[in-house]
Design a protein around this motif. Structure first.
Motif, PDB file in Angstrom:
ATOM      1  N   THR A 195      24.229   5.852 -30.007  1.00 21.36           N
ATOM      2  CA  THR A 195      25.170   6.895 -29.601  1.00 21.36           C
ATOM      3  C   THR A 195      24.606   7.572 -28.360  1.00 21.36           C
ATOM      4  N   LEU A 196      25.391   7.554 -27.294  1.00 20.96           N
ATOM      5  CA  LEU A 196      24.952   8.087 -26.001  1.00 20.96           C
ATOM      6  C   LEU A 196      25.966   9.104 -25.494  1.00 20.96           C
ATOM      7  N   PRO A 197      25.512  10.052 -24.658  1.00 21.28           N
ATOM      8  CA  PRO A 197      26.431  11.064 -24.128  1.00 21.28           C
ATOM      9  C   PRO A 197      27.511  10.463 -23.227  1.00 21.28           C
ATOM     10  N   ARG A 198      28.704  10.996 -23.350  1.00 19.71           N
ATOM     11  CA  ARG A 198      29.818  10.583 -22.492  1.00 19.71           C
ATOM     12  C   ARG A 198      29.573  11.089 -21.068  1.00 19.71           C
ATOM     13  N   HIS A 199      30.164  10.436 -20.096  1.00 20.38           N
ATOM     14  CA  HIS A 199      30.046  10.794 -18.667  1.00 20.38           C
ATOM     15  C   HIS A 199      28.607  10.647 -18.168  1.00 20.38           C
ATOM     16  N   THR A 200      27.895   9.641 -18.685  1.00 11.85           N
ATOM     17  CA  THR A 200      26.531   9.377 -18.225  1.00 11.85           C
ATOM     18  C   THR A 200      26.430   7.939 -17.756  1.00 11.85           C
ATOM     19  N   GLN A 201      25.318   7.657 -17.105  1.00 21.17           N
ATOM     20  CA  GLN A 201      25.052   6.335 -16.574  1.00 21.17           C
ATOM     21  C   GLN A 201      23.631   5.959 -16.988  1.00 21.17           C
ATOM     22  N   HIS A 202      23.431   4.734 -17.411  1.00 21.58           N
ATOM     23  CA  HIS A 202      22.127   4.303 -17.909  1.00 21.58           C
ATOM     24  C   HIS A 202      21.743   2.967 -17.289  1.00 21.58           C
ATOM     25  N   GLU A 203      20.484   2.858 -16.903  1.00 22.58           N
ATOM     26  CA  GLU A 203      19.922   1.580 -16.508  1.00 22.58           C
ATOM     27  C   GLU A 203      19.055   1.106 -17.665  1.00 22.58           C
ATOM     28  N   PHE A 204      19.160  -0.186 -17.995  1.00 24.40           N
ATOM     29  CA  PHE A 204      18.342  -0.710 -19.091  1.00 24.40           C
ATOM     30  C   PHE A 204      18.113  -2.194 -18.903  1.00 24.40           C
ATOM     31  N   LYS A 205      17.203  -2.721 -19.712  1.00 24.48           N
ATOM     32  CA  LYS A 205      16.943  -4.156 -19.765  1.00 24.48           C
ATOM     33  C   LYS A 205      16.632  -4.532 -21.207  1.00 24.48           C
ATOM     34  N   TYR A 206      16.866  -5.800 -21.525  1.00 23.43           N
ATOM     35  CA  TYR A 206      16.437  -6.352 -22.798  1.00 23.43           C
ATOM     36  C   TYR A 206      15.042  -6.943 -22.595  1.00 23.43           C
ATOM     37  N   LEU A 207      14.156  -6.725 -23.558  1.00 21.83           N
ATOM     38  CA  LEU A 207      12.833  -7.330 -23.546  1.00 21.83           C
ATOM     39  C   LEU A 207      12.771  -8.321 -24.708  1.00 21.83           C
ATOM     40  N   VAL A 208      12.640  -9.600 -24.366  1.00 21.19           N
ATOM     41  CA  VAL A 208      12.671 -10.679 -25.357  1.00 21.19           C
ATOM     42  C   VAL A 208      11.241 -11.127 -25.652  1.00 21.19           C
ATOM     43  N   ASN A 209      10.876 -11.092 -26.947  1.00 15.93           N
ATOM     44  CA  ASN A 209       9.551 -11.518 -27.413  1.00 15.93           C
ATOM     45  C   ASN A 209       8.404 -10.814 -26.679  1.00 15.93           C
ATOM     46  N   GLY A 210       8.660  -9.613 -26.159  1.00 13.57           N
ATOM     47  CA  GLY A 210       7.612  -8.821 -25.521  1.00 13.57           C
ATOM     48  C   GLY A 210       7.208  -9.255 -24.132  1.00 13.57           C
ATOM     49  N   THR A 211       7.840 -10.306 -23.576  1.00  8.04           N
ATOM     50  CA  THR A 211       7.412 -10.799 -22.263  1.00  8.04           C
ATOM     51  C   THR A 211       8.546 -11.092 -21.290  1.00  8.04           C
ATOM     52  N   ASP A 212       9.740 -11.390 -21.783  1.00  7.16           N
ATOM     53  CA  ASP A 212      10.845 -11.870 -20.942  1.00  7.16           C
ATOM     54  C   ASP A 212      11.899 -10.775 -20.769  1.00  7.16           C
ATOM     55  N   TRP A 213      12.056 -10.274 -19.542  1.00  5.56           N
ATOM     56  CA  TRP A 213      13.037  -9.219 -19.249  1.00  5.56           C
ATOM     57  C   TRP A 213      14.372  -9.866 -18.901  1.00  5.56           C
ATOM     58  N   ARG A 214      15.461  -9.345 -19.502  1.00  8.35           N
ATOM     59  CA  ARG A 214      16.802  -9.898 -19.240  1.00  8.35           C
ATOM     60  C   ARG A 214      17.811  -8.776 -19.016  1.00  8.35           C
ATOM     61  N   ASN A 215      18.794  -9.064 -18.156  1.00  6.21           N
ATOM     62  CA  ASN A 215      19.929  -8.164 -17.960  1.00  6.21           C
ATOM     63  C   ASN A 215      21.080  -8.614 -18.847  1.00  6.21           C
ATOM     64  N   ASP A 216      22.047  -7.733 -19.046  1.00  4.09           N
ATOM     65  CA  ASP A 216      23.246  -8.071 -19.804  1.00  4.09           C
ATOM     66  C   ASP A 216      24.341  -8.463 -18.814  1.00  4.09           C
ATOM     67  N   PRO A 217      24.808  -9.716 -18.865  1.00  9.38           N
ATOM     68  CA  PRO A 217      25.820 -10.166 -17.901  1.00  9.38           C
ATOM     69  C   PRO A 217      27.182  -9.494 -18.077  1.00  9.38           C
ATOM     70  N   ASP A 218      27.421  -8.856 -19.244  1.00  9.40           N
ATOM     71  CA  ASP A 218      28.719  -8.214 -19.506  1.00  9.40           C
ATOM     72  C   ASP A 218      28.716  -6.717 -19.221  1.00  9.40           C
ATOM     73  N   ALA A 219      27.664  -6.219 -18.598  1.00  8.07           N
ATOM     74  CA  ALA A 219      27.551  -4.780 -18.337  1.00  8.07           C
ATOM     75  C   ALA A 219      28.451  -4.355 -17.180  1.00  8.07           C
ATOM     76  N   ASP A 220      28.411  -3.058 -16.894  1.00  9.75           N
ATOM     77  CA  ASP A 220      29.249  -2.494 -15.828  1.00  9.75           C
ATOM     78  C   ASP A 220      28.745  -2.835 -14.432  1.00  9.75           C
ATOM     79  N   GLY A 221      27.523  -3.336 -14.341  1.00  5.70           N
ATOM     80  CA  GLY A 221      26.968  -3.700 -13.040  1.00  5.70           C
ATOM     81  C   GLY A 221      25.461  -3.793 -13.115  1.00  5.70           C
ATOM     82  N   GLU A 222      24.845  -3.850 -11.932  1.00  7.13           N
ATOM     83  CA  GLU A 222      23.390  -3.898 -11.837  1.00  7.13           C
ATOM     84  C   GLU A 222      22.934  -2.894 -10.801  1.00  7.13           C
ATOM     85  N   ALA A 223      21.709  -2.403 -10.981  1.00  7.86           N
ATOM     86  CA  ALA A 223      21.120  -1.464 -10.037  1.00  7.86           C
ATOM     87  C   ALA A 223      19.729  -1.979  -9.657  1.00  7.86           C
TER      88      ALA A 223
END
Length: 96
Positions: A55-83
């Motif tokens: 649950t996150l506040p409305r009218h906000t923007q967040h940058e995030f990444k997925y960390l797979v097995n503690g070593t592999d960083w991934r973006n979400d291809p279905d997100a609103d964009g990339e920064a």
């Protein structure tokens, strides 16, 4: 996949994160609410699918990444964009 459900009675949004990664033992989300130090563990489902609801506040923007097995960083291809990030790559962008 990112599914957003805006709450009518509160200024918040329930966000369901779903990602499918074969051969992954664990997937975590980092960066929500600008917190890159506290990983949010995702639940492993059948077929290499991982899920998490936040649950996150409305009218906000967040940058995030997925960390797979503690070593592999991934973006979400279905997100609103990339920064762009400070490491020369990009972070996933979520706009609520």
């Amino acid at each position: 996949m990112i599914q957003k459900t805006y709450l009518k009675t509160k200024d918040q949004c329930k966000v369901k994160f779903t990602i499918s990664i074969e051969n992954a033992d664990r997937v975590e989300i980092l960066g929500l609410n600008n917190d890159w130090n506290t990983p949010i563990k995702m639940s492993k489902k059948k077929g290499g699918v991982f899920e998490c609801v936040q649950t996150l506040p409305r009218h906000t923007q967040h940058e995030f990444k997925y960390l797979v097995n503690g070593t592999d960083w991934r973006n979400d291809p279905d997100a609103d964009g990339e920064a762009p990030n400070e490491f020369g790559g990009t972070n996933t962008l979520l706009v609520l």
